[in-house]
Design an enzyme around this catalytic site. Structure first.
Site, PDB file in Angstrom:
ATOM      1  N   GLU A 137     -14.119 -64.745  55.658  1.00 15.08           N
ATOM      2  CA  GLU A 137     -13.937 -63.728  54.868  1.00 15.08           C
ATOM      3  C   GLU A 137     -16.057 -63.600  54.225  1.00 15.08           C
ATOM      4  OE1 GLU A 137     -10.735 -63.212  51.576  1.00 15.08           O
ATOM      5  OE2 GLU A 137      -9.539 -62.919  53.393  1.00 15.08           O
TER       6      GLU A 137
ATOM      7  N   ASN B  88     -13.128 -66.194  60.628  1.00 14.37           N
ATOM      8  CA  ASN B  88     -11.888 -65.061  60.031  1.00 14.37           C
ATOM      9  C   ASN B  88     -12.678 -64.331  58.900  1.00 14.37           C
ATOM     10  OD1 ASN B  88      -8.859 -65.524  60.303  1.00 14.37           O
ATOM     11  ND2 ASN B  88      -9.015 -65.864  58.833  1.00 14.37           N
TER      12      ASN B  88
ATOM     13  N   HIS C 228      -3.277 -57.860  58.218  1.00 19.72           N
ATOM     14  CA  HIS C 228      -2.621 -57.314  57.090  1.00 19.72           C
ATOM     15  C   HIS C 228      -2.659 -56.550  56.777  1.00 19.72           C
ATOM     16  CE1 HIS C 228      -2.523 -62.006  55.345  1.00 19.72           C
ATOM     17  NE2 HIS C 228      -3.843 -61.615  55.364  1.00 19.72           N
TER      18      HIS C 228
ATOM     19  N   GLU D 169      -3.195 -63.484  60.493  1.00 23.98           N
ATOM     20  CA  GLU D 169      -2.400 -64.001  59.400  1.00 23.98           C
ATOM     21  C   GLU D 169      -1.617 -62.797  59.279  1.00 23.98           C
ATOM     22  OE1 GLU D 169      -4.545 -63.891  56.038  1.00 23.98           O
ATOM     23  OE2 GLU D 169      -6.267 -65.655  57.101  1.00 23.98           O
TER      24      GLU D 169
ATOM     25  N   ASP E 215       0.774 -60.031  59.148  1.00 23.80           N
ATOM     26  CA  ASP E 215       1.640 -59.237  57.843  1.00 23.80           C
ATOM     27  C   ASP E 215       1.422 -57.926  57.671  1.00 23.80           C
ATOM     28  OD1 ASP E 215       0.257 -59.207  55.530  1.00 23.80           O
ATOM     29  OD2 ASP E 215       1.124 -60.647  54.924  1.00 23.80           O
TER      30      ASP E 215
HETATM   31  C1  XIL Z   1      -3.129 -66.363  50.056  1.00 25.97           C
HETATM   32  C2  XIL Z   1      -1.951 -67.126  49.781  1.00 25.97           C
HETATM   33  O1  XIL Z   1      -1.017 -66.625  51.114  1.00 25.97           O
HETATM   34  C3  XIL Z   1      -1.198 -67.023  48.423  1.00 25.97           C
HETATM   35  O2  XIL Z   1      -0.379 -67.954  48.604  1.00 25.97           O
HETATM   36  C4  XIL Z   1      -2.808 -67.348  47.121  1.00 25.97           C
HETATM   37  O3  XIL Z   1      -2.085 -67.163  46.716  1.00 25.97           O
HETATM   38  C5  XIL Z   1      -4.000 -66.620  48.226  1.00 25.97           C
HETATM   39  O4  XIL Z   1      -4.160 -66.663  49.554  1.00 25.97           O
HETATM   40  N1  XIL Z   1      -6.569 -64.086  53.524  1.00 25.97           N
HETATM   41  C6  XIL Z   1      -6.514 -65.651  53.582  1.00 25.97           C
HETATM   42  C7  XIL Z   1      -5.487 -66.060  53.174  1.00 25.97           C
HETATM   43  O5  XIL Z   1      -7.899 -66.613  54.310  1.00 25.97           O
HETATM   44  O6  XIL Z   1      -5.710 -67.622  53.074  1.00 25.97           O
HETATM   45  C8  XIL Z   1      -5.017 -65.490  52.233  1.00 25.97           C
HETATM   46  O7  XIL Z   1      -3.677 -66.063  51.589  1.00 25.97           O
HETATM   47  C9  XIL Z   1      -4.462 -64.280  52.111  1.00 25.97           C
HETATM   48  C10 XIL Z   1      -5.998 -63.322  52.579  1.00 25.97           C
END
Ligand code: XIL
Length: 471
Positions: A166, A207, A243, A272, A274
């Site tokens: 990020e 990422n 996401h 990641e 979802d």
């Molecule tokens: C999130 C986890 O899922 C949570 O449990 C935690 O509280 C916060 O982080 N981007 C990322 C991940 O790179 O590491 C994050 O994960 C979600 C967003």
């Protein structure tokens, strides 16, 4: 990229999922999950040569239902939190490997890959780091020490690392993290160099989120990774978090954007995934969600350098979404009771459609012919171009040699995934050490950049002296 793992025990393991789920149902008073599919998601993914992963909360691995799903349905795991800086180095110089080690052990026991997440990130930093004041030199040393220590700890056990997470603002500029503020953009190159030195075999990723489409943020990322490559910084891949929101997923646009990064010669991955919805869920939202999962999976599977897909949590029970996005949830492939949702079937169908083994040992081998080739100029400008070539071979190969011609005056600048030479207008590409063995029906991919002019789309390619069909 093919990562075949033996799956003889998996049918047995699936029976255990059903049995322990039934036991859990009795204990907690919810209904037993519907039968997981046979063959599993993992099996169909493996036979496409891609991985299917999930974020894992290592604290839940003692839950039989949860850990059975993780081991039978996935062949890659990412620590949801256990490998983040605040978890790993809560006090300066004092490391806590408990959660990470548990996950790595689980992966080894279940013949899984580990995707390491994450080394340098503005979020989930320990207090001593976030609030401490350090000279620039000291901060750089703290950062590279952390990267070196963590990557060394898991050398040979973690196949991919999100080295930097990020790093971007939405407008494509670099985020004002503590690292950027004090060290400038060089913090990124330095992190990658430290990671490569600590484990030369691990694939190193950058990422981010909201980079799935071609937009200002992904353009910034594209410029950065192009610069890193041009400077010889050791970077292997780009992770796209994905996401996403139900009903708001444009598969073809995601594919195109993955492809432009892949055409730089990098691996890409969905890291990641979802897809959340406004709660409460209903069947039409769940159906739309299934189509959206399918669209993302199809996008990755259409890009030969997209190595795999990781979902961010197994079930709606363990997802981070409701904690962070007010009123939203139900974003995962399994529901609150660990029952597979339509999204699960959609993911599985995507791998089957991409050639994933539907599980029948009597299945015929993939069709054999001679060879066909796609010669795709993905980027062109006045004095050069970027080309990706994919050749499908009818025969199994151990070692290969491909040839094609460039227009007069155009020369090869550099190439990847092969060893290149040019004589007159003819370019010869021989396999690299790692991609010489190709099964019948398998593909060879390589790419290159030209100078002095652009290559021509659709140029004919020959393999082992024989001209390949187009397409
Ligand atoms: C999130 C986890 O899922 C949570 O449990 C935690 O509280 C916060 O982080 N981007 C990322 C991940 O790179 O590491 C994050 O994960 C979600 C967003």
């Amino acid at each position: 990229m093919r990562q075949h793992r033996v799956s003889t025990v998996r049918r047995l393991a699936r029976a255990t999922v059903a049995a322990s789920a039934a036991a859990a149902a009795l204990a907690f008073g919810f209904s037993a999950p519907s039968q997981a599919a046979d063959p599993s998601l993992r099996e169909v993914a493996e036979s496409t040569g891609r991985f299917i992963g999930t974020a894992v909360n290592d604290g839940l691995l003692s839950n039989g239902t949860y850990s059975d799903i993780v081991s039978t349905e996935f062949d890659s795991v990412t620590a949801e939190n256990a490998m983040k800086w605040e978890a790993v180095e809560p006090q300066r110089g004092q490391y806590n490997w408990a959660g990470g080690d548990r996950l790595v052990q689980f992966a080894q026991d279940n013949d899984q890959l580990v995707y390491g997440h994450t080394l340098v990130w503005h979020s989930q930093m320990p207090g001593w780091l976030q609030n401490g004041s350090f000279s620039n030199n000291e901060l750089r040393q703290i950062m590279t020490d952390h990267v070196t220590t963590q990557v060394s700890r898991y050398k040979g056990q973690v196949q991919r690392w999100d080295v930097v997470n990020e790093a971007f603002n939405e407008d494509g500029s670099l985020r004002q993290s503590k690292f950027y503020q004090q060290l400038g953009a060089s913090y990124i190159a330095d992190s990658f160099r430290a990671a490569r030195a600590a484990d030369p075999d691990a694939k190193l990723f950058i990422n981010d989120y909201n980079t799935e489409l071609d937009n200002a943020k992904s353009d910034g990322l594209y410029r950065l990774v192009s610069d890193l490559l041009a400077q010889g910084v050791p970077i292997d891949g780009v992770g796209f978090q994905n996401h996403l929101i139900v009903g708001n997923v444009n598969g073809p646009a995601i594919r195109q954007n993955l492809q432009r990064f892949a055409d730089l010669g990098l691996e890409v991955a969905v890291t990641e995934l979802d897809i959340r919805m406004q709660m409460p869920s209903d069947s039409s939202k769940l159906q739309q969600q299934a189509r959206d999962y399918r669209a993302v999976a199809d996008a990755c599977l259409a890009v030969s350098r997209c190595s795999g897909i990781t979902v961010w949590g197994v079930s709606d029970r363990d997802s981070w979404v409701p904690d962070v996005f007010e009123g939203q949830g139900a974003a995962c492939p399994w529901d609150e009771n660990y029952r597979p949702k339509p999204a699960y079937d959609a993911l599985r169908d995507a791998f089957v459609a991409a050639g994933g083994d539907p599980g029948d040992p009597d299945d015929p081998e993939p069709p054999t012919g001679d060879c066909s080739a796609v010669f795709n100029v993905s980027n062109r400008w006045d004095t050069g171009s970027v080309v990706s070539v994919t050749v499908r071979t009818g025969q199994a190969l151990s070692g290969w040699r491909a040839q094609f011609d460039l227009p007069a005056g155009v020369s090869l600048a550099n190439g990847w995934n092969g060893s290149f030479s040019q004589s007159g207008s003819t370019v010869t590409v021989a396999n690299a050490a790692y991609n010489g063995t190709v099964p019948a029906g398998g593909t060879i991919s390589f790419g290159f950049q030209t100078s002095g002019g652009a290559a021509q789309d659709g140029t004919r390619v020959s393999l082992g002296g024989q001209e390949c069909a187009a397409g």
